[in-house]
Design an enzyme around this catalytic site. Structure first.
Site, mmCIF file in Angstrom:
data_model
loop_
_atom_site.group_PDB
_atom_site.id
_atom_site.type_symbol
_atom_site.label_atom_id
_atom_site.label_comp_id
_atom_site.label_asym_id
_atom_site.label_seq_id
_atom_site.Cartn_x
_atom_site.Cartn_y
_atom_site.Cartn_z
ATOM 1 N N ARG A 102 88.044 122.719 -45.699
ATOM 2 C CA ARG A 102 87.501 121.448 -46.213
ATOM 3 C C ARG A 102 86.170 121.773 -46.857
ATOM 4 O O ARG A 102 85.241 122.228 -46.164
ATOM 5 C CB ARG A 102 87.334 120.429 -45.085
ATOM 6 N N HIS A 129 92.881 115.821 -52.177
ATOM 7 C CA HIS A 129 93.149 115.772 -50.736
ATOM 8 C C HIS A 129 94.676 115.829 -50.586
ATOM 9 O O HIS A 129 95.319 114.827 -50.243
ATOM 10 C CB HIS A 129 92.554 114.482 -50.167
ATOM 11 N N GLN A 132 96.613 114.766 -47.407
ATOM 12 C CA GLN A 132 96.619 113.315 -47.249
ATOM 13 C C GLN A 132 97.686 112.689 -48.145
ATOM 14 O O GLN A 132 98.505 111.887 -47.687
ATOM 15 C CB GLN A 132 95.227 112.754 -47.619
ATOM 16 N N ASP A 225 90.411 103.512 -50.340
ATOM 17 C CA ASP A 225 89.641 104.560 -49.657
ATOM 18 C C ASP A 225 88.176 104.120 -49.694
ATOM 19 O O ASP A 225 87.833 103.144 -50.377
ATOM 20 C CB ASP A 225 89.863 105.901 -50.408
ATOM 21 N N CYS A 265 93.420 106.110 -46.075
ATOM 22 C CA CYS A 265 93.436 107.454 -45.481
ATOM 23 C C CYS A 265 92.575 107.520 -44.219
ATOM 24 O O CYS A 265 92.761 108.419 -43.410
ATOM 25 C CB CYS A 265 92.966 108.476 -46.501
ATOM 26 N N ARG A 293 99.784 112.785 -40.345
ATOM 27 C CA ARG A 293 99.021 113.966 -40.772
ATOM 28 C C ARG A 293 99.476 115.159 -39.936
ATOM 29 O O ARG A 293 99.608 116.279 -40.425
ATOM 30 C CB ARG A 293 97.508 113.740 -40.559
#
Ligand code: CP
Ligand code: NVA
Length: 309
Positions: A102, A129, A132, A225, A265, A293
């Site tokens: 990340r 991402h 996701q 988001d 998310c 996830r």
């Protein structure tokens, strides 16, 4: 052709995406079957930014398949500061079978992948991402069936990393995505150009508008988001004003298709990008997304590690 890394959904074919979904579904249904699938393997988890979902699900996911994890946070690893990204990759590949990163800069994850012989998975960069986005479409296949061709999704808010991955995914899978952002906060034009090209082939479509009501018209899922992503915290107040008419309210949800899903998310800020009576409503599937996830990322790790052994 073997897939080595997962940097962006744009790098995947629809076939590869559907393969990930099929493995994720099986992993979810029969997790014990995979209890030793990664026995003896190890995974490095590098996090330059905070995380709940990504960190927990990669760590648990690898452990549930018999692998062990080493977590490197920003205090211990400053990518490219203490030593070059290239040297980090060349060290880590000697010890681990997979690297999850990340990062702030998307270039960092590209560089890690370029110099590492083991798979590198993008656990979020400023640009994308992918774990996701894949999870989100997997979650939708559970709700409506395996074929997302013709599915209508609206993304409302900031044209950020999550938005990019959803746009790439819709274009690959033949879904229709409409993005509604304030002027100046649209997704990267290069993403739109590439996704429109893919959408022409898949039968999907990508439309960008600056009116949230126009974006959600007929949508079967409405996604949002945070307005200020990690790294943009200093802009929080300014963005709160600019984005205020892009909040997901019940009124906005009513303008979507009847029974439309609400998606996020997470982490979410109730009262900013979404009202509590939307995210906490029956049509909200945010915790299904969060749960998935785990299953989706287990599928990604398994596929990449096995294909590269
Ligand atoms: N959605 C998501 O990636 O959550 P975290 O930032 O908590 O990992
Ligand atoms: N766009 C958000 C996603 C968090 C999971 C961010 O980058 O902070």
């Amino acid at each position: 052709m073997a897939l080595k890394d997962l940097i962006s959904i744009n790098d995947l074919t629809s076939r590869e995406i559907n393969r990930i979904f099929a493995i994720a579904a099986d992993l979810k249904a029969e997790p014990r079957k995979y209890g030793t699938s990664l026995a003896g393997c190890s995974v490095a988890l590098i996090f330059e930014k905070p995380s709940l979902r990504t960190r927990v699900t990669f760590d648990l996911g690898a452990t549930q398949m018999g692998a062990s994890c080493v977590y490197l946070d920003h205090q211990n690893v400053r990518l490219g500061e203490r030593e070059s990204v290239k040297d980090m990759a060349l060290n880590l590949e000697r010890w681990v079978d997979c690297i999850v990163a990340r990062v702030y800069s998307h270039e960092t994850v590209i560089e890690l992948a370029a110099h590492s012989s083991v798979p590198v998975i993008n656990g979020l960069s400023e640009f994308s991402h992918p774990c996701q986005g894949l999870t989100d479409y997997f979650t939708l296949t559970e709700k409506i069936g395996p074929n997302l061709k013709g599915f209508r999704i609206a993304y409302i808010g900031d044209g950020n990393n999550t938005c990019h991955s959803l746009v790439f995914g819709a274009a690959k899978l033949g879904a229709h995505i409409r993005v509604g952002t304030p002027k100046g906060y649209e997704p990267d034009p290069a993403v739109i150009k590439q996704a429109k090209k893919d959408a022409r082939k898949s039968g999907g479509s990508v439309v960008i508008v600056n009116d949230p009501f126009e974006a959600v018209d007929g949508a079967q899922a409405v996604y949002t988001d945070v307005w200020a992503s990690m790294g943009f915290e200093a802009e929080t107040e300014r963005r709160r004003e600019i984005f205020s008419s892009f909040r997901i309210t019940r009124k906005l949800m009513k303008a979507a298709a009847a029974g439309a899903f609400f998606m996020h998310c997470l982490p979410a800020h109730r009262g900013d990008e979404v009202d509590a009576d939307v995210i906490d409503s029956r049509n909200s599937i945010v915790y299904d997304q969060a749960e998935n996830r785990l299953h989706t990322q287990k599928a990604i790790m398994l596929l990449l590690v096995q294909e590269n052994q």
